[in-house]
Design an enzyme around this catalytic site. Sequence first.
Site, PDB file in Angstrom:
ATOM      1  N   LYS A 120      15.158   9.423  -6.111  1.00  0.00           N
ATOM      2  CA  LYS A 120      13.939  10.023  -5.555  1.00  0.00           C
ATOM      3  C   LYS A 120      14.284  10.982  -4.397  1.00  0.00           C
ATOM      4  O   LYS A 120      13.813  12.117  -4.360  1.00  0.00           O
ATOM      5  CB  LYS A 120      12.984   8.928  -5.067  1.00  0.00           C
ATOM      6  CG  LYS A 120      11.688   9.455  -4.482  1.00  0.00           C
ATOM      7  CD  LYS A 120      10.625   8.381  -4.481  1.00  0.00           C
ATOM      8  CE  LYS A 120      10.882   7.263  -3.508  1.00  0.00           C
ATOM      9  NZ  LYS A 120      10.556   7.599  -2.102  1.00  0.00           N
ATOM     10  N   ASP A 138       7.173   9.145  -6.251  1.00  0.00           N
ATOM     11  CA  ASP A 138       6.922   8.122  -5.228  1.00  0.00           C
ATOM     12  C   ASP A 138       5.661   7.364  -5.634  1.00  0.00           C
ATOM     13  O   ASP A 138       5.117   7.555  -6.726  1.00  0.00           O
ATOM     14  CB  ASP A 138       6.796   8.753  -3.833  1.00  0.00           C
ATOM     15  CG  ASP A 138       5.487   9.518  -3.672  1.00  0.00           C
ATOM     16  OD1 ASP A 138       4.792   9.744  -4.688  1.00  0.00           O
ATOM     17  OD2 ASP A 138       5.150   9.881  -2.535  1.00  0.00           O
TER      18      ASP A 138
END
Length: 209
Positions: A120, A138
């Site tokens: 991420k 997210d």
Amino acid sequence: MKKKDITALFTSFRQANPEPRGELRSETPFQHLVAVVLSAQSTDVGVNRVTSTLFRHAPTAAAMVSLGEEAIAEHIRTLGLFHAKARHVFGLSRLLLERHQGEVPGERAALEALPGVGRKTANVVLNVCFGQPTLAVDTHVFRLARRLGLAKGKTPEAVEKELLHGIPGEFLMHAHHWLILHGRYVCTARKPKCDSCLIAQWCPSAGRV
Ligand code: SF4
């Protein structure tokens, strides 16, 4: 969702906000990388508060190593998991110095080799600092993608794959920020504001959450 609806939906995002920006403050790729690492389970506001002084003391990887792990922890102690985050920031700074002359690399593998940097974080840095059309999933992006019917996956990585496959290329560069900002301020977890939602006409979950 049909391709033409996905295109219409992202066209709306683009018209409303042609150049979306994240809310973490930074002046260099190094500072952005550190800010993203610090943002795990913390708000952008909270991160900006600590980095405003941390980056004054240590604006570069070399300065961060000189500052040392304990002092880093002291600067960021209002954030959750601050001990682990200080360890990561110190460790990644040291590795950047050892392997990349203190610069942030623009390749995924090199980024993910840094302490505290997962897929991420690498996606955010590649997108924001290197202009690559990556999509970091997210909690906001994950929730919104599923509510909109853009993805069904049960993991962030599965959702990322579906989004990269389903969102037309012309929108990929900014899709990450459009979805995050929409999830943060409109399609919130508990009380989505469907009545004032810009994209409600294409959303299968409108009024049903
Ligand atoms: S219509 Fe409601 S559920 Fe759908 S994206 Fe907008 S706020 Fe979220």
